[in-house]
Design a protein around this motif. Sequence first.
Motif, mmCIF file in Angstrom:
data_model
loop_
_atom_site.group_PDB
_atom_site.id
_atom_site.type_symbol
_atom_site.label_atom_id
_atom_site.label_comp_id
_atom_site.label_asym_id
_atom_site.label_seq_id
_atom_site.Cartn_x
_atom_site.Cartn_y
_atom_site.Cartn_z
ATOM 1 N N ILE A 122 8.401 -1.798 -3.096
ATOM 2 C CA ILE A 122 8.131 -2.825 -4.106
ATOM 3 C C ILE A 122 9.120 -3.971 -3.982
ATOM 4 C CG2 ILE A 122 8.096 -3.279 -6.590
ATOM 5 C CD1 ILE A 122 7.175 -0.349 -6.933
ATOM 6 N N GLY A 123 10.390 -3.629 -3.725
ATOM 7 C CA GLY A 123 11.387 -4.683 -3.526
ATOM 8 C C GLY A 123 11.032 -5.591 -2.364
ATOM 9 N N ILE A 126 3.884 -1.817 -13.043
ATOM 10 C CA ILE A 126 4.125 -2.200 -11.647
ATOM 11 C C ILE A 126 2.816 -2.245 -10.879
ATOM 12 C CG2 ILE A 126 5.095 -1.380 -9.467
ATOM 13 C CD1 ILE A 126 7.531 -0.419 -11.073
ATOM 14 N N VAL A 127 1.977 -1.220 -11.055
ATOM 15 C CA VAL A 127 0.689 -1.192 -10.351
ATOM 16 C C VAL A 127 -0.162 -2.397 -10.751
ATOM 17 C CG1 VAL A 127 -1.464 0.087 -10.062
ATOM 18 C CG2 VAL A 127 0.712 1.303 -10.068
ATOM 19 N N LEU A 128 -0.211 -2.679 -12.058
ATOM 20 C CA LEU A 128 -0.978 -3.834 -12.525
ATOM 21 C C LEU A 128 -0.370 -5.139 -12.010
ATOM 22 C CD1 LEU A 128 -1.700 -2.781 -16.224
ATOM 23 C CD2 LEU A 128 -3.327 -2.861 -14.324
ATOM 24 N N GLY A 129 0.961 -5.230 -12.062
ATOM 25 C CA GLY A 129 1.630 -6.449 -11.622
ATOM 26 C C GLY A 129 1.445 -6.738 -10.150
ATOM 27 N N LEU A 130 1.348 -5.688 -9.335
ATOM 28 C CA LEU A 130 1.154 -5.885 -7.906
ATOM 29 C C LEU A 130 -0.324 -6.047 -7.535
ATOM 30 C CD1 LEU A 130 3.684 -3.269 -6.488
ATOM 31 C CD2 LEU A 130 3.970 -5.743 -6.640
ATOM 32 N N THR A 131 -1.214 -5.635 -8.428
ATOM 33 C CA THR A 131 -2.648 -5.714 -8.138
ATOM 34 C C THR A 131 -3.262 -7.022 -8.629
ATOM 35 O OG1 THR A 131 -2.810 -3.306 -8.298
ATOM 36 C CG2 THR A 131 -4.861 -4.543 -8.439
ATOM 37 N N ARG A 168 1.687 -15.540 -11.471
ATOM 38 C CA ARG A 168 2.647 -15.601 -12.583
ATOM 39 C C ARG A 168 2.456 -14.417 -13.532
ATOM 40 N NH1 ARG A 168 4.872 -20.863 -15.032
ATOM 41 N NH2 ARG A 168 6.283 -20.102 -16.616
ATOM 42 N N ALA A 169 1.202 -14.069 -13.818
ATOM 43 C CA ALA A 169 0.927 -12.915 -14.688
ATOM 44 C C ALA A 169 1.442 -11.629 -14.049
ATOM 45 C CB ALA A 169 -0.570 -12.814 -14.955
ATOM 46 N N GLY A 170 1.237 -11.474 -12.740
ATOM 47 C CA GLY A 170 1.719 -10.282 -12.049
ATOM 48 C C GLY A 170 3.228 -10.178 -12.069
ATOM 49 N N LEU A 171 3.921 -11.300 -11.836
ATOM 50 C CA LEU A 171 5.381 -11.289 -11.855
ATOM 51 C C LEU A 171 5.914 -11.003 -13.255
ATOM 52 C CD1 LEU A 171 6.109 -14.331 -9.514
ATOM 53 C CD2 LEU A 171 6.515 -11.920 -9.008
ATOM 54 N N ALA A 172 5.216 -11.509 -14.284
ATOM 55 C CA ALA A 172 5.639 -11.222 -15.658
ATOM 56 C C ALA A 172 5.546 -9.727 -15.950
ATOM 57 C CB ALA A 172 4.773 -12.014 -16.641
ATOM 58 N N LEU A 173 4.486 -9.088 -15.466
ATOM 59 C CA LEU A 173 4.357 -7.642 -15.656
ATOM 60 C C LEU A 173 5.441 -6.889 -14.890
ATOM 61 C CD1 LEU A 173 0.478 -7.135 -15.507
ATOM 62 C CD2 LEU A 173 1.970 -7.051 -17.508
ATOM 63 N N LEU A 174 5.786 -7.364 -13.697
ATOM 64 C CA LEU A 174 6.864 -6.728 -12.934
ATOM 65 C C LEU A 174 8.200 -6.861 -13.653
ATOM 66 C CD1 LEU A 174 6.022 -7.751 -9.245
ATOM 67 C CD2 LEU A 174 5.912 -5.471 -10.240
ATOM 68 N N ALA A 193 0.833 -1.204 0.000
ATOM 69 C CA ALA A 193 0.000 0.000 0.000
ATOM 70 C C ALA A 193 0.870 1.258 0.000
ATOM 71 C CB ALA A 193 -0.928 -0.010 1.207
ATOM 72 N N VAL A 194 1.912 1.253 0.839
ATOM 73 C CA VAL A 194 2.815 2.404 0.898
ATOM 74 C C VAL A 194 3.520 2.605 -0.441
ATOM 75 C CG1 VAL A 194 4.915 3.295 1.972
ATOM 76 C CG2 VAL A 194 3.145 2.238 3.383
ATOM 77 N N SER A 195 3.924 1.511 -1.084
ATOM 78 C CA SER A 195 4.608 1.604 -2.380
ATOM 79 C C SER A 195 3.715 2.240 -3.432
ATOM 80 C CB SER A 195 5.036 0.207 -2.846
ATOM 81 O OG SER A 195 5.916 -0.384 -1.919
ATOM 82 N N LEU A 196 2.470 1.800 -3.504
ATOM 83 C CA LEU A 196 1.551 2.340 -4.507
ATOM 84 C C LEU A 196 1.254 3.813 -4.246
ATOM 85 C CD1 LEU A 196 -0.917 -0.680 -4.789
ATOM 86 C CD2 LEU A 196 0.783 0.047 -6.472
ATOM 87 N N ILE A 197 1.066 4.165 -2.978
ATOM 88 C CA ILE A 197 0.799 5.569 -2.645
ATOM 89 C C ILE A 197 2.021 6.432 -2.971
ATOM 90 C CG2 ILE A 197 0.388 7.158 -0.725
ATOM 91 C CD1 ILE A 197 -1.412 5.022 0.500
ATOM 92 N N ALA A 198 3.226 5.913 -2.680
ATOM 93 C CA ALA A 198 4.445 6.663 -2.983
ATOM 94 C C ALA A 198 4.610 6.845 -4.491
ATOM 95 C CB ALA A 198 5.665 5.949 -2.402
#
Length: 360
Positions: free
Chosen positions: A78-79, A229-234, A168-174, A34-39
């Motif tokens: 994010i890391g 990144i937002v899509l990959g984490l969501t 897997r889809a999220g990690l691919a986007l990341l 949450a903090v990462s996305l807000i930042a």
Amino acid sequence: MIDILFVGVGLFALFAGIWRVARARRTGAGAGLAVSLIALGAAFCFLSNRAQQFESELYPSLGRLLSNLATMVAAYGIGLTVAEISGTRDRGRRTRLVALGVALTVLVVTFFSTSGLPRGIGLFDELYRTHPTLVVYVFTYTVYLGFAVLDIGFVAAVTIRASGGALRAGLALLLLASGFAVAYLGGKVVATIRALQAEHPVKALCRGPFSTLPCALDVGFPAVSVLLIVLGLTIPAVPGLAAARRDARTLRLLRPLRVHLTRRFPEITRLDPAGSSRRERLLTAMSETNDGLILAGATPDLPPATAARLVRDLPDEPAETEPPPTAATEPFAADVARLRAIARAYRNLEGTPAPDVAGR
């Protein structure tokens, strides 16, 4: 166009972060994400041209500093989030935190140590040759983000092999986002070196995020990277959100049946409405309902409509006969389907008169 892109991506990240904050308060997990996305959202909002012009009225080029600091905090978060997904969260955690603290301190000190910063949009191309503090500033920012992005990409690449589905889809986007970020950082290094070598460097103004290759590297690629990144984490959270919605609907559907059974058989009650997670509350409610059905004589082989009528027609006085033996434990999904069917049939029976049970 650039303002629309930056503010749009920033607001998208902010709303995603606020949603994650609300979810983290319910589940107790995901606060770092949450903090990462807000930042990230704050970084892009700070970096829009109009926002920078307003921030420069407070202090020259303040928007550039605020956006850079927010980007570094987001990269750190994010890391950690990707490391948590891969099961390596505690590995190097102190090192990451110390590196972030040192980098943030260097940026703040070198920024406020630099005189003659431009007002309006914070572009430093013309100042690198005459202001060494800005070279340290951009070098620290680039190196920190470079290591953070490579760390995220490496962990995502290693974890993607053992993952599947939405994760897997999220990690691919990341992983793809890391590629765009590396291209952005490479372009930033090249632009800084050229500004240092040029006798009369000029500001690199862009008409659009992809109008030229330097503009794409400096403006378009960071926006695309953040969006990915937002899509990959969501995306990995979507199945959990869908499961939570199903659990909530099942709890609401079970409520009338469970209330009736716990009122008839108080000894089965053991649910604390204020505690545990929704899934745990559902499991406990299902266990209570199953115990009540067994005490009522509604064995698993009965059709749902018959079991619902049997529960509705229970006499008010305690049963004198022994309850039937407990059936073998059913798989969770089948148990949910059976209880939902009985609960739905029981709801349909609510308000209909029960037969006379005086002669029982």
